[in-house]
Design a protein around this motif. Structure first.
Motif, PDB file in Angstrom:
ATOM      1  N   UNK A 167       0.826  -1.212   0.000  1.00 43.88           N
ATOM      2  CA  UNK A 167       0.000   0.000   0.000  1.00 43.88           C
ATOM      3  C   UNK A 167       0.858   1.258   0.000  1.00 43.88           C
ATOM      4  N   UNK A 168       2.060   1.140   0.547  1.00 42.77           N
ATOM      5  CA  UNK A 168       2.948   2.303   0.670  1.00 42.77           C
ATOM      6  C   UNK A 168       3.959   2.391  -0.474  1.00 42.77           C
ATOM      7  N   UNK A 169       3.826   1.543  -1.485  1.00 39.45           N
ATOM      8  CA  UNK A 169       4.843   1.453  -2.536  1.00 39.45           C
ATOM      9  C   UNK A 169       5.087   2.783  -3.233  1.00 39.45           C
ATOM     10  N   UNK A 170       4.047   3.581  -3.454  1.00 39.08           N
ATOM     11  CA  UNK A 170       4.197   4.859  -4.163  1.00 39.08           C
ATOM     12  C   UNK A 170       5.105   5.833  -3.428  1.00 39.08           C
ATOM     13  N   UNK A 171       5.143   5.722  -2.119  1.00 39.16           N
ATOM     14  CA  UNK A 171       5.898   6.683  -1.294  1.00 39.16           C
ATOM     15  C   UNK A 171       7.161   6.064  -0.700  1.00 39.16           C
ATOM     16  N   UNK A 172       7.394   4.789  -0.928  1.00 40.26           N
ATOM     17  CA  UNK A 172       8.402   4.023  -0.195  1.00 40.26           C
ATOM     18  C   UNK A 172       9.766   4.708  -0.154  1.00 40.26           C
ATOM     19  N   UNK A 173      10.216   5.272  -1.278  1.00 44.90           N
ATOM     20  CA  UNK A 173      11.559   5.847  -1.346  1.00 44.90           C
ATOM     21  C   UNK A 173      11.758   6.985  -0.352  1.00 44.90           C
ATOM     22  N   UNK A 174      10.667   7.640   0.039  1.00 46.37           N
ATOM     23  CA  UNK A 174      10.768   8.832   0.885  1.00 46.37           C
ATOM     24  C   UNK A 174      10.058   8.666   2.221  1.00 46.37           C
ATOM     25  N   UNK A 175       9.975   7.429   2.686  1.00 41.34           N
ATOM     26  CA  UNK A 175       9.309   7.154   3.967  1.00 41.34           C
ATOM     27  C   UNK A 175      10.304   6.648   5.002  1.00 41.34           C
ATOM     28  N   UNK A 176       9.947   6.858   6.270  1.00 39.57           N
ATOM     29  CA  UNK A 176      10.648   6.143   7.339  1.00 39.57           C
ATOM     30  C   UNK A 176       9.665   5.869   8.473  1.00 39.57           C
ATOM     31  N   UNK A 177       9.892   4.765   9.153  1.00 40.02           N
ATOM     32  CA  UNK A 177       9.082   4.360  10.294  1.00 40.02           C
ATOM     33  C   UNK A 177       9.924   4.518  11.547  1.00 40.02           C
ATOM     34  N   UNK A 178       9.399   5.273  12.508  1.00 45.01           N
ATOM     35  CA  UNK A 178      10.154   5.600  13.724  1.00 45.01           C
ATOM     36  C   UNK A 178       9.413   5.033  14.925  1.00 45.01           C
ATOM     37  N   UNK A 179      10.135   4.334  15.787  1.00 43.01           N
ATOM     38  CA  UNK A 179       9.554   3.766  17.012  1.00 43.01           C
ATOM     39  C   UNK A 179      10.107   4.506  18.226  1.00 43.01           C
TER      40      UNK A 179
ATOM     41  N   UNK B 283      14.915   4.580  14.415  1.00 42.56           N
ATOM     42  CA  UNK B 283      14.396   4.446  13.058  1.00 42.56           C
ATOM     43  C   UNK B 283      14.361   2.961  12.710  1.00 42.56           C
ATOM     44  N   UNK B 284      13.166   2.444  12.456  1.00 41.38           N
ATOM     45  CA  UNK B 284      13.039   1.015  12.151  1.00 41.38           C
ATOM     46  C   UNK B 284      13.377   0.719  10.690  1.00 41.38           C
ATOM     47  N   UNK B 285      12.932   1.571   9.775  1.00 45.18           N
ATOM     48  CA  UNK B 285      13.340   1.445   8.378  1.00 45.18           C
ATOM     49  C   UNK B 285      13.130   2.778   7.682  1.00 45.18           C
ATOM     50  N   UNK B 286      13.868   2.989   6.597  1.00 42.95           N
ATOM     51  CA  UNK B 286      13.739   4.213   5.832  1.00 42.95           C
ATOM     52  C   UNK B 286      13.975   3.925   4.353  1.00 42.95           C
ATOM     53  N   UNK B 287      13.381   4.745   3.492  1.00 42.40           N
ATOM     54  CA  UNK B 287      13.481   4.551   2.061  1.00 42.40           C
ATOM     55  C   UNK B 287      14.837   4.942   1.508  1.00 42.40           C
ATOM     56  N   UNK B 288      15.172   4.447   0.316  1.00 46.90           N
ATOM     57  CA  UNK B 288      16.496   4.710  -0.272  1.00 46.90           C
ATOM     58  C   UNK B 288      16.780   6.179  -0.558  1.00 46.90           C
ATOM     59  N   UNK B 289      15.761   6.990  -0.881  1.00 44.60           N
ATOM     60  CA  UNK B 289      15.994   8.419  -1.113  1.00 44.60           C
ATOM     61  C   UNK B 289      16.488   9.097   0.152  1.00 44.60           C
ATOM     62  N   UNK B 290      15.939   8.709   1.284  1.00 41.31           N
ATOM     63  CA  UNK B 290      16.361   9.310   2.548  1.00 41.31           C
ATOM     64  C   UNK B 290      17.747   8.806   2.947  1.00 41.31           C
ATOM     65  N   UNK B 291      18.021   7.546   2.687  1.00 36.91           N
ATOM     66  CA  UNK B 291      19.376   7.044   2.940  1.00 36.91           C
ATOM     67  C   UNK B 291      20.396   7.805   2.105  1.00 36.91           C
ATOM     68  N   UNK B 292      20.034   8.080   0.863  1.00 43.93           N
ATOM     69  CA  UNK B 292      20.931   8.818  -0.019  1.00 43.93           C
ATOM     70  C   UNK B 292      21.156  10.234   0.495  1.00 43.93           C
ATOM     71  N   UNK B 293      20.087  10.876   0.933  1.00 47.30           N
ATOM     72  CA  UNK B 293      20.200  12.248   1.427  1.00 47.30           C
ATOM     73  C   UNK B 293      21.085  12.313   2.671  1.00 47.30           C
TER      74      UNK B 293
END
Length: 309
Positions: free
Chosen positions: A43-55, A65-75
């Motif tokens: 469901x989140x595929x459209x936004x995945x590159x620019x998402x992160x899940x924080x606990x 940070x539990x996971x983050x998209x590749x665009x944010x890792x790159x930044x």
């Protein structure tokens, strides 16, 4: 500079992709906050590159940070999963983030932020961010707390963060992604007839935009403003580079994946090229020229979006 907006209602026009993400979140929690399990990866595929899940493990500063998209890792220059506030060495960036998270955790409501700051790597960034609260998902050892009423489904232990950048970074990211997508599409059999009908309006608007940018660049050169002229040349190059994307959109017509890309196209202009043009032409102190170029830019955007019909 940071500005927070409650999304319901939101007094501004937010980043189109984040508005759509908010609608998805809202649909998953009609009567209560959705949990992370309600938002599956597909469901989140459209936004995945620019998402992160924080606990959050305790206070607002004690998060992971539990996971983050590749665009944010790159930044950020590295994967940050498993890390928290310690990765932010710039005081201003850290204070901003704690302020943003704190507002969402306290109010248990989503918030939209438009923020400009210098990050921990010394790079200036202009971000649009949506922070969505997610209800607690107790583990087995938390069942006694549920029985005692200490966990009631309204507590926020996680947030889903959607983050996009404004200006030229946004322009380059979107154009590259849409060009890659266009390369995967097959040309429809009736494309020649459709191109003939659709190309005139779109091409005329792009040509006018290119002419105006070229004229503005020439004027800045004559006024001995080489820095602004160089910026305008870069913007002109981006507009010219959109020719391939524009052609594939015209070829595809209604078969273009509009549901997947409509927000990207709107953001490309409203949170990308318009930002760049405002920054470039503001220094010319010619409001008439700025208004003229922005109007043409918006007409070009509308012509591209009209291809969906």
């Amino acid at each position: 500079m940071t500005t927070a907006y409650d999304f319901d209602p939101c007094p501004i026009d937010p980043e189109p992709r984040l508005r759509s993400l908010y609608r998805l979140w809202r649909s998953k929690g009609v009567t209560s906050l959705p949990a992370a399990r309600d938002l599956d990866r597909s469901a989140l595929a459209r936004w995945r590159d620019n998402l992160m899940l924080v606990r959050f493990k305790g206070t607002v500063t004690d998060y992971e940070i539990e996971w983050e998209g590749p665009r944010l890792q790159q930044y950020y220059g590295m994967p940050r999963a498993g890390h928290g506030v310690e990765t932010l060495t710039a005081t201003r960036e850290r204070d901003l983030l704690i302020e943003q998270y704190g507002a969402v955790l306290t109010n248990r409501r989503p918030a939209y932020f438009d923020t400009a700051f210098t990050n921990s790597n010394g790079v200036f960034a202009h971000q649009t961010k949506l922070i969505l609260p997610l209800s607690a998902e107790p583990q087995l050892h938390d069942r006694r707390q549920i029985d005692r009423g200490q966990i009631d489904g309204r507590q926020v232990h996680r947030v889903l963060v959607g983050l996009y950048f404004r200006g030229m970074n946004n322009v380059v990211d979107i154009v590259d992604r849409l060009n890659d997508l266009a390369d995967e599409l097959a040309c429809p059999k009736d494309a020649p007839a459709r191109i003939q009908r659709s190309q005139a309006a779109v091409t005329a608007r792009r040509n006018l935009l290119s002419a105006q940018l070229h004229s503005a660049e020439k004027r800045c050169t004559e006024l001995r403003q080489p820095r602004i002229a160089a910026k305008l040349r870069t913007t002109l190059f981006i507009v010219t580079d959109m020719l391939r994307l524009e052609s594939r959109m015209i070829e595809a017509g209604p078969s273009w994946p509009w549901e997947e890309t409509r927000d990207d196209i709107a953001s490309l202009f409203d949170f990308g090229l318009c930002d760049v043009i405002r920054a470039d032409l503001a220094e010319t102190h010619d409001p008439a020229l700025l208004a003229e170029v922005l109007a043409t830019l918006e007409a070009y955007r509308d012509a591209l979006l009209a291809l969906e019909a």
